[in-house]
Scaffold this motif. Structure first.
Motif, PDB file in Angstrom:
ATOM      1  N   THR A 184       0.690  -0.819  -0.283  1.00 45.21           N
ATOM      2  CA  THR A 184      -0.019  -0.404  -0.048  1.00 45.21           C
ATOM      3  C   THR A 184       1.052   1.662  -0.400  1.00 45.21           C
ATOM      4  O   THR A 184       0.027   3.081  -0.789  1.00 45.21           O
ATOM      5  CB  THR A 184      -1.491   0.110   1.274  1.00 45.21           C
ATOM      6  OG1 THR A 184      -0.041  -0.191   2.470  1.00 45.21           O
ATOM      7  CG2 THR A 184      -1.807  -0.725   1.398  1.00 45.21           C
ATOM      8  N   SER A 185       2.522   1.026  -0.015  1.00 47.01           N
ATOM      9  CA  SER A 185       3.257   2.226   0.329  1.00 47.01           C
ATOM     10  C   SER A 185       4.756   2.035  -0.061  1.00 47.01           C
ATOM     11  O   SER A 185       4.376   0.471   0.074  1.00 47.01           O
ATOM     12  CB  SER A 185       2.774   3.149   1.609  1.00 47.01           C
ATOM     13  OG  SER A 185       3.548   1.949   2.690  1.00 47.01           O
ATOM     14  N   SER A 240      -3.096  -0.659  -5.940  1.00 44.57           N
ATOM     15  CA  SER A 240      -3.272  -1.128  -4.440  1.00 44.57           C
ATOM     16  C   SER A 240      -2.121   0.247  -3.171  1.00 44.57           C
ATOM     17  O   SER A 240      -2.729   0.358  -2.519  1.00 44.57           O
ATOM     18  CB  SER A 240      -2.567  -2.315  -3.734  1.00 44.57           C
ATOM     19  OG  SER A 240      -1.559  -2.773  -3.724  1.00 44.57           O
ATOM     20  N   VAL A 241      -1.625   0.622  -4.466  1.00 48.30           N
ATOM     21  CA  VAL A 241      -0.051   1.486  -3.652  1.00 48.30           C
ATOM     22  C   VAL A 241      -1.440   2.942  -3.369  1.00 48.30           C
ATOM     23  O   VAL A 241      -1.797   3.119  -4.214  1.00 48.30           O
ATOM     24  CB  VAL A 241       1.015   1.566  -4.361  1.00 48.30           C
ATOM     25  CG1 VAL A 241       1.536   3.512  -4.039  1.00 48.30           C
ATOM     26  CG2 VAL A 241       1.633   0.021  -4.248  1.00 48.30           C
ATOM     27  N   THR A 242      -1.176   3.632  -2.446  1.00 51.40           N
ATOM     28  CA  THR A 242      -2.005   4.963  -2.180  1.00 51.40           C
ATOM     29  C   THR A 242      -0.674   5.658  -1.748  1.00 51.40           C
ATOM     30  O   THR A 242      -1.552   6.680  -1.614  1.00 51.40           O
ATOM     31  CB  THR A 242      -3.069   4.364  -0.893  1.00 51.40           C
ATOM     32  OG1 THR A 242      -1.908   4.000   0.445  1.00 51.40           O
ATOM     33  CG2 THR A 242      -4.275   3.387  -1.123  1.00 51.40           C
ATOM     34  N   TYR A 243       0.310   5.408  -1.021  1.00 51.68           N
ATOM     35  CA  TYR A 243       1.094   6.371  -0.932  1.00 51.68           C
ATOM     36  C   TYR A 243       2.512   6.281  -1.452  1.00 51.68           C
ATOM     37  O   TYR A 243       3.193   4.901  -1.663  1.00 51.68           O
ATOM     38  CB  TYR A 243       1.280   6.467   0.409  1.00 51.68           C
ATOM     39  CG  TYR A 243       2.803   6.794   1.348  1.00 51.68           C
ATOM     40  CD1 TYR A 243       2.820   8.852   1.267  1.00 51.68           C
ATOM     41  CD2 TYR A 243       4.226   7.179   1.859  1.00 51.68           C
ATOM     42  CE1 TYR A 243       3.360   9.396   1.656  1.00 51.68           C
ATOM     43  CE2 TYR A 243       4.703   7.401   1.449  1.00 51.68           C
ATOM     44  CZ  TYR A 243       4.222   9.112   2.228  1.00 51.68           C
ATOM     45  OH  TYR A 243       5.808  10.044   2.147  1.00 51.68           O
ATOM     46  N   SER A 268      -4.798   6.648 -10.899  1.00 49.30           N
ATOM     47  CA  SER A 268      -3.976   5.575  -9.350  1.00 49.30           C
ATOM     48  C   SER A 268      -2.995   6.865  -9.768  1.00 49.30           C
ATOM     49  O   SER A 268      -1.930   7.520  -9.881  1.00 49.30           O
ATOM     50  CB  SER A 268      -3.794   4.516  -9.800  1.00 49.30           C
ATOM     51  OG  SER A 268      -2.358   3.911 -10.735  1.00 49.30           O
TER      52      SER A 268
END
Length: 70
Positions: A2-3, A23-26, A47
């Motif tokens: 996620t990061s 799925s990466v948000t950071y 994204s």
């Protein structure tokens, strides 16, 4: 995943492409600081991958994995 951490790929001059999962948000901009111009960032339209590529648009190319025209 996620990061991605700060400086994760910083100075990796042999890096030619990165695939950033949806799925990466950071993904901080300094994660790819000092990269080689021409870096291809692959990810999904809308994204964080697209955001990162836009932040470095003069030295990177965004390649959409969802087939969207770019």
């Amino acid at each position: 995943i996620t990061s991605i951490g700060a400086g994760a790929f910083s100075g990796c001059t042999a890096l030619t492409e990165i695939v950033i999962p949806q799925s990466v948000t950071y993904f901080p901009n300094n994660a790819i600081s000092n990269h080689t111009p021409g870096l291809v960032i692959k990810g999904y339209t809308g994204s964080i991958a697209e955001d990162v590529a836009k932040a470095f648009s003069s030295t990177t190319t965004f390649f959409p994995l969802d087939g969207a025209a770019y």
